[in-house]
Design an enzyme around this catalytic site. Structure first.
Site, PDB file in Angstrom:
ATOM      1  N   ASN A  11       9.940   4.903   1.308  1.00  0.00           N
ATOM      2  CA  ASN A  11      11.111   4.717   2.164  1.00  0.00           C
ATOM      3  C   ASN A  11      12.103   5.808   1.759  1.00  0.00           C
ATOM      4  O   ASN A  11      12.799   5.669   0.749  1.00  0.00           O
ATOM      5  CB  ASN A  11      11.677   3.312   1.933  1.00  0.00           C
ATOM      6  CG  ASN A  11      12.868   3.010   2.823  1.00  0.00           C
ATOM      7  OD1 ASN A  11      13.335   3.883   3.560  1.00  0.00           O
ATOM      8  ND2 ASN A  11      13.383   1.796   2.744  1.00  0.00           N
ATOM      9  N   ARG A  96       8.146   4.262   5.883  1.00  0.00           N
ATOM     10  CA  ARG A  96       9.093   3.645   6.800  1.00  0.00           C
ATOM     11  C   ARG A  96       9.711   4.787   7.601  1.00  0.00           C
ATOM     12  O   ARG A  96      10.314   5.697   7.019  1.00  0.00           O
ATOM     13  CB  ARG A  96      10.157   2.910   6.010  1.00  0.00           C
ATOM     14  CG  ARG A  96      11.164   2.241   6.899  1.00  0.00           C
ATOM     15  CD  ARG A  96      12.190   1.531   6.070  1.00  0.00           C
ATOM     16  NE  ARG A  96      13.093   0.787   6.930  1.00  0.00           N
ATOM     17  CZ  ARG A  96      14.028  -0.017   6.475  1.00  0.00           C
ATOM     18  NH1 ARG A  96      14.177  -0.186   5.183  1.00  0.00           N
ATOM     19  NH2 ARG A  96      14.823  -0.651   7.304  1.00  0.00           N
ATOM     20  N   HIS A 184      15.426  -2.594  11.994  1.00  0.00           N
ATOM     21  CA  HIS A 184      14.989  -3.616  11.024  1.00  0.00           C
ATOM     22  C   HIS A 184      13.718  -4.328  11.486  1.00  0.00           C
ATOM     23  O   HIS A 184      13.441  -5.468  11.093  1.00  0.00           O
ATOM     24  CB  HIS A 184      16.089  -4.668  10.762  1.00  0.00           C
ATOM     25  CG  HIS A 184      17.291  -4.118  10.064  1.00  0.00           C
ATOM     26  ND1 HIS A 184      18.582  -4.424  10.424  1.00  0.00           N
ATOM     27  CD2 HIS A 184      17.405  -3.267   9.018  1.00  0.00           C
ATOM     28  CE1 HIS A 184      19.428  -3.787   9.638  1.00  0.00           C
ATOM     29  NE2 HIS A 184      18.739  -3.075   8.782  1.00  0.00           N
ATOM     30  N   ARG A 244      29.643   0.292   8.297  1.00  0.00           N
ATOM     31  CA  ARG A 244      29.617   0.500   9.754  1.00  0.00           C
ATOM     32  C   ARG A 244      30.323  -0.659  10.442  1.00  0.00           C
ATOM     33  O   ARG A 244      30.261  -1.787   9.968  1.00  0.00           O
ATOM     34  CB  ARG A 244      28.158   0.564  10.248  1.00  0.00           C
ATOM     35  CG  ARG A 244      27.411   1.776   9.746  1.00  0.00           C
ATOM     36  CD  ARG A 244      25.916   1.676  10.018  1.00  0.00           C
ATOM     37  NE  ARG A 244      25.159   1.400   8.818  1.00  0.00           N
ATOM     38  CZ  ARG A 244      23.882   1.058   8.765  1.00  0.00           C
ATOM     39  NH1 ARG A 244      23.180   0.954   9.872  1.00  0.00           N
ATOM     40  NH2 ARG A 244      23.276   0.827   7.621  1.00  0.00           N
ATOM     41  N   GLU A 382       9.689  -5.686   3.606  1.00  0.00           N
ATOM     42  CA  GLU A 382       9.302  -4.612   4.523  1.00  0.00           C
ATOM     43  C   GLU A 382       8.195  -3.749   3.924  1.00  0.00           C
ATOM     44  O   GLU A 382       7.314  -3.269   4.628  1.00  0.00           O
ATOM     45  CB  GLU A 382      10.529  -3.749   4.838  1.00  0.00           C
ATOM     46  CG  GLU A 382      11.566  -4.487   5.673  1.00  0.00           C
ATOM     47  CD  GLU A 382      12.991  -4.004   5.427  1.00  0.00           C
ATOM     48  OE1 GLU A 382      13.485  -4.155   4.293  1.00  0.00           O
ATOM     49  OE2 GLU A 382      13.604  -3.482   6.363  1.00  0.00           O
TER      50      GLU A 382
END
Ligand code: AMP
Length: 408
Positions: A11, A96, A184, A244, A382
């Protein structure tokens, strides 16, 4: 462990590279035998790794190499891993990759043609996609024979109906790809697999999953398939996040440009790095720090976060025409009982009630006995999803990554 296959999961971010090594004879018995990261790439590279029991295996500062640093780091990493495979064979690497556009609705074996397609998606995810692709190229350079697979954050959402994917803007823009993709996806896919294992009666249920981490989003899924999600064209939309803002009237952007002279770079900095929990609290983007703080601005940031999550959860329930279960996952969702409690309180009118003790104890099922909506805390994984997809694809294809370097 002879005769076992190992899969590297990567990742890659802007300054860090997180990795895991999974081993197992098949995807059902995959075990994460090593996890770790190289942080500070481009500044002070630091390599850290842990074993299956999360005990430290290594912590070492790496020398900077300047040009080609990422390739050098990956080369170092693979040599380090090779020395610890204990007879297992590294058979593939799974990455990823944030954006698969409309083209990739499933993981894909990396070939030069696929890389070119992924390169074309860089403008849709300029802060993430280039780093994901750089790691793929660097790995191909160091180990050209190692098959590589891309697993996308967007792919899971391709099952959404058109009204969930479309902005109310002129059709020409939609046709160009200005639409809602959602992110996601690997986390949601994992939860979609896990939930029916935990509660088989929910196999075709309408579920809202709250993936609450440094980046946060929610997903409406029915029978394990994505129906709607809070993130859109980019990973900015939806609920407030670490840095964010989540949903923001686009008129604010016009105002900032016209009245305050903001350009694209400044807007990007404001929206990706200076807003959210950090912007509101003026203290931190870290939920733990805010929950521990006495500063009223910290409390306001937490409240704004919970308000946003509850509002999105209700909107997504409406999007599916009802709600049968609620799931919390990711850093905040898994570990923050006060956030789960506050969100549940705000959703009481929908029939959500938590068992305070179960919630504090981080039980798998945290809803009260009389709650109309069962509520679960499910740790996401993940990386396991990526390893599982990668080995799956590898078993279906004999040789999947020829010539990546030559095409680069
Ligand atoms: P992630 O991006 O999934 O790693 O999640 C990171 C977020 O989870 C950060 O905001 C952390 O503060 C938050 N987090 C991790 N552990 C806890 C905890 N025990 N209580 C509250 N927040 C936590």
């Amino acid at each position: 462990m002879p005769n076992r296959n190992a899969c590297l999961v990567v990742n890659a971010g802007s300054s860090s590279l997180k990795f895991s090594v999974f081993q197992g004879a098949g995807k059902a018995d995959l075990e994460a035998v090593i996890t770790g990261q190289i942080s500070g790439i481009g500044t002070e590279p630091l390599f850290e790794a842990k074993d299956a029991a999360r005990r430290p295996l290594a912590k070492e500062n790496l020398a900077r190499t300047g040009h080609g640093e990422r390739a050098a780091m990956l080369g170092f990493l693979l040599n380090w891993i090779a020395a610890r495979l204990d007879g297992a064979k590294l058979v593939a690497a799974g990455h990823r990759v944030v954006h698969g556009g409309t083209l990739f609705a499933a993981p894909v074996a990396l070939t030069p043609a696929v890389l070119t397609e992924l390169e074309a998606l860089v403008p849709l995810a300029p802060l993430h996609q280039p780093h994901n692709l750089a790691a793929i190229r660097a790995l191909a350079e160091a180990y050209p024979e190692l098959p590589q697979v891309a697993c996308f954050d967007t792919a899971f959402h391709q099952t959404q109906p058109w009204q969930a994917q479309t902005f109310a803007i002129p059709r020409e823009l939609t046709a160009e790809g200005v639409r809602r993709y959602g992110f996601h996806g690997l986390s949601y896919e994992y939860i979609a697999r896990r939930l029916p294992e935990i509660e088989p009666a929910l196999h075709d249920a309408r579920v809202v999953v709250c993936h609450l981490g440094n980046g946060s989003s929610l997903c409406a899924m029915r029978a394990g398939r994505s129906q709607d999600t809070s993130m859109g064209f980019t990973a900015l939309d939806g609920v407030p996040m670490g840095t964010r803002p989540g949903v923001l009237d686009p008129g604010v952007l016009i105002y900032l440009m016209r009245e305050k002279g903001y350009g694209a770079d400044e807007l990007e900095k404001l929206l990706y790095h200076k807003s959210g929990l950090l912007g509101v609290s003026g203290l931190s983007n870290d939920m733990r720090a805010l929950l521990d703080s006495d500063d009223p601005r910290a409390a306001e940031a937490v409240e704004l976060f919970c308000h946003g999550v509850a509002k999105q959860a209700a909107a997504l329930a409406a999007s599916m025409g009802g709600l049968d279960a609620l799931v919390f996952t990711a850093g905040i969702g898994e570990h923050s009982a006060p956030v789960r409690a506050r969100v549940a309180e705000k959703l009481a009118w929908l029939g959500v009630a938590l068992d305070a003790a179960a919630n504090r104890a981080k039980a798998t099922r945290v809803s009260a006995a009389g709650s109309r909506i069962p509520v679960f805390v499910i740790p996401t994984d993940e990386e396991r999803m990526i390893a599982s997809h990668t080995l799956d694809l590898l078993s279906k294809t004999s040789r999947i990554a020829p010539d990546i370097v030559r095409a680069a």
